[in-house]
Design a protein around this motif. Structure first.
Motif, PDB file in Angstrom:
ATOM      1  N   SER A 152      -1.635   1.813  -8.843  1.00  0.00           N
ATOM      2  CA  SER A 152      -2.606   1.026  -8.088  1.00  0.00           C
ATOM      3  C   SER A 152      -1.890  -0.098  -7.346  1.00  0.00           C
ATOM      4  N   THR A 187       0.813  -1.221   0.000  1.00  0.00           N
ATOM      5  CA  THR A 187       0.000   0.000   0.000  1.00  0.00           C
ATOM      6  C   THR A 187       0.845   1.269   0.000  1.00  0.00           C
ATOM      7  N   PRO A 188       1.800   1.458   0.927  1.00  0.00           N
ATOM      8  CA  PRO A 188       2.605   2.684   0.869  1.00  0.00           C
ATOM      9  C   PRO A 188       3.487   2.760  -0.374  1.00  0.00           C
ATOM     10  N   ARG A 229       1.234   3.924  -3.182  1.00  0.00           N
ATOM     11  CA  ARG A 229       0.888   5.331  -2.962  1.00  0.00           C
ATOM     12  C   ARG A 229       2.044   6.253  -3.329  1.00  0.00           C
ATOM     13  N   ASP A 230       3.250   5.880  -2.930  1.00  0.00           N
ATOM     14  CA  ASP A 230       4.420   6.716  -3.193  1.00  0.00           C
ATOM     15  C   ASP A 230       4.768   6.772  -4.673  1.00  0.00           C
TER      16      ASP A 230
END
Length: 412
Positions: A69, A60-61, A64-65
Motif C-alpha cells: 500500500s 505510487t509507482p 505498485r511495483d
C-alpha cells in the motif's frame, strides 16, 4: 595539499585550501570566505535530501511495483528518519577525533550505496534496509553541516553562508518531488534512484576537491548533550522542532496520494504542482533568511501558523486544481523559513558547542519526521488523504504556541 584549518593555528598567517580557493586567515577572526567549500556543502545537502524526498515523488509507482500500500511504502521515509536520528546523535561523538573532511566524504559514499541498493530492491524489506543506510548518512551530515559552514566564512558572513547551504533543501525538493514524480511515471522509479546515485557520485568528487581539512572542535560527549538541553530555552526549542517536522512531514510525505486521489491529477499535473512547491520554497529560503536575521521568533511563529492554516485549507479546497496549486505553492514558501530559522536559532544559542547542538536539533527533527511519516501513513490508509492535512495541523499549532511562550532566541 590540504591543511588543517583550526583555531589552534591562530599564529599562522594563512591556511591553504584547495587550488581554487583563496587562503583563509585565522588570526583575530579574519578569514577569507571559502565560497567553493560552502557551495560543496550546499551540493551535499541537495544530493542527500534529494534521496530523502524521492519516495514522496515516486510513492505510487514504487508501492505498485513492490506490491504494498502507499502508506506502507511511505515508511521508507520513516526508516530513513529513524536512522537519521541515530546518526545525528552519535556521529559527533563517534567521530570527534577525526578530521571533518573524510567524515563528510564518507556520508556521500553511503548516499551512493543506499541509492544503488534502493534501485535494485526486490521487496519492501530490502528497500527499507537500504534507506536506513541513507538515514545514517543524512543524520551525520546534518549534525556537522552548520558547524562546518560557520568555520568556512568570517562571522559577519555566517548567515549568508548558512542560507546558501540551506538553499540545497528547496533545490532537492525541485529535483526529487516534481522531477522524480514525472520520471517515475514515464520511465521507472528505479531509474530515478539510479540517477540519484549518479548525482551522489558527482557530489562526492566536488566535495573531495573543494572541502578543506577541518580539525574536530568541541567535546561531543553525552554530558555535553545533557548540558545543552538544560540551558534556558533549549529543551523547549528542541521539542518544538520535533512538533514542527511531525506536522510538516505528515503533510509532505503523502502529498502525491492527495493530489492524485483528491485533486484528481495525473503524473504531469502532480509534477507541475510539486514544482510550484519547490520553486516558491527556493525563493522563500532567501527571503526568510533575511527575516530570520531580524525577527527570528516572529518568523518561526508566523510560518508555522501559515503552514497549519494552508494544510487545513488544502483539506477543504484541494479537490479543485487552482486552489490546490495556489495552496501548495504558498505552503512551499511558508516552509522555506523553517530550516533556516531553526539552524540560525541553535547556532546562536549554542555557539560554544555548535556541532553537538546541531546534532541534537537534527535528531529531534528526525524524530518528528519519523512520527509524521508513520502517523501520516496510518491516517492515509485508515481515513484518506484529506484527513492527513487535518491531523498535521495539530502539532504545528502546538509548536507555534510553545515557541511563543517558552523558547528563547538569544543566549542569556
Amino acid at each position: 595539499m590540504d591543511q588543517e584549518l583550526d583555531p589552534a593555528l591562530a599564529h599562522a598567517d594563512a591556511v591553504a585550501l584547495t587550488p581554487g580557493d583563496a587562503a583563509l586567515k585565522v588570526g583575530d577572526e579574519r578569514i577569507t570566505p571559502a565560497w567553493g567549500a560552502v557551495v560543496a556543502m550546499m551540493l551535499g545537502v541537495t544530493a542527500l535530501l534529494t534521496a530523502e524526498f524521492l519516495p514522496s515523488g515516486v510513492l505510487t509507482p514504487m508501492a505498485r511495483d513492490l506490491g504494498v500500500s502507499p502508506g506502507l511504502a511511505g515508511q521508507a521515509v520513516t526508516a530513513t528518519s529513524l536512522a537519521g536520528l541515530v546518526g545525528a546523535l552519535f556521529t559527533p561523538r563517534l567521530t570527534r577525533s577525526f578530521n571533518r573532511k573524510p567524515v563528510l566524504l564518507s556520508f556521500s559514499i553511503l548516499l551512493v550505496i543506499s541509492n544503488l541498493l534502493v534501485a535494485l530492491a526486490p521487496n519492501i524489506t530490502f528497500l527499507l534496509a537500504a534507506r536506513i543506510v541513507l538515514g545514517l548518512a543524512i543524520g551525520g551530515f546534518w549534525a556537522m553541516a552548520a558547524a562546518t559552514t560557520i568555520r568556512l566564512v568570517p562571522p559577519s558572513l555566517v548567515a549568508r553562508a548558512l542560507s546558501i547551504v540551506m538553499s540545497g533543501i528547496p533545490a532537492a525538493m525541485i529535483i526529487a518531488v516534481p522531477l522524480g514524480s514525472y520520471l517515475g511515471e514515464v520511465a521507472s522509479w528505479r531509474i530515478v534512484f539510479l540517477l540519484a546515485t549518479a548525482l551522489g557520485a558527482a557530489v562526492f568528487v566536488i566535495q573531495a576537491l573543494a572541502l578543506p581539512r577541518l580539525a574536530p572542535k568541541g567535546e561531543a560527549g553525552l554530558d555535553t548533550l545533557i548540558d545543552i538541553l538544560t540551558r534556558p530555552g533549549i529543551g523547549a526549542g528542541i521539542f518544538a522542532a520535533t512538533l514542527v517536522f511531525t506536522g510538516h512531514f505528515g503533510y509532505f510525505g503523502y502529498i502525491r496520494p492527495f493530489l492524485e486521489s483528491v485533486t484528481g491529477l495525473g503524473a504531469a499535473g502532480v509534477a507541475a504542482t510539486l514544482l510550484a512547491f519547490g520553486v516558491t520554497n527556493y525563493i522563500g529560503s532567501f527571503v526568510s533568511g533575511l527575516m530570520a536575521e531580524r525577527k527570528l521568533k516572529l518568523t518561526l511563529i508566523a510560518m508555522l501558523l501559515a503552514i497549519s492554516v494552508l494544510g487545513l485549507l488544502l483539506s477543504v479546497y484541494g479537490k479543485d486544481l487552482v486552489p490546490a496549486l495556489a495552496l501548495v505553492a504558498l505552503w512551499g514558501f511558508a516552509f522555506s523559513g523553517v530550516p533556516v530559522a531553526t539552524t540560525t536559532w541553535i547556532t546562536r544559542m549554542v555557539p560554544d558547542e555548535t556541532e553537538s547542538g546541531t546534532g541534537l536539533t537534527v535528531a529531534s527533527i528526525f524524530l518528528g519526521i519519523t512520527m509524521g511519516a508513520a502517523g501520516g501513513g496510518l491516517v492515509l490508509d485508515m481515513m484518506g488523504a484529506a484527513a492527513v492535512f487535518v491531523a498535521g495541523a495539530i502539532p504545528l499549532v502546538l509548536a507555534a504556541l510553545l515557541i511563543a511562550t517558552k523558547v528563547r532566541t538569544r543566549a542569556p
